[in-house]
Scaffold this motif. Structure first.
Motif: not given
Length: 76
Positions: A28, A31, A47, A50
């Motif tokens: 994460v 990203y 993101e 999710t």
């Protein structure tokens, strides 16, 4: 972009990631670093969808901060 808005939201997000296993938190972080560098609020929102709870809220706050910073930069 306004560094302070995005930096503060990213700091809060980093604090939320502490609760994750290292491999997931690293994914994460990578990203988000790329998305922040590009100013890509939509990638951060994707993101966020999710996740749940505090992590999701922090991701949505970060996306909002990226948008606000972009809006401010466009006004200047």
């Amino acid at each position: 972009m306004s560094i302070s808005l995005v930096t503060e939201a990213a700091r809060v997000m980093q604090e939320e990631l502490i609760a994750l296993p290292a491999w997931d938190a690293d994914r994460v972080r990578d990203y988000l670093s790329d998305a922040i560098a590009r100013g890509d609020a939509e990638a951060v929102r994707r993101e966020g969808h999710t996740w749940s709870g505090a992590i999701a809220l922090s991701l949505f706050s970060l996306a909002d901060a990226i948008d606000q910073a972009a809006d401010r930069a466009a006004e200047e």
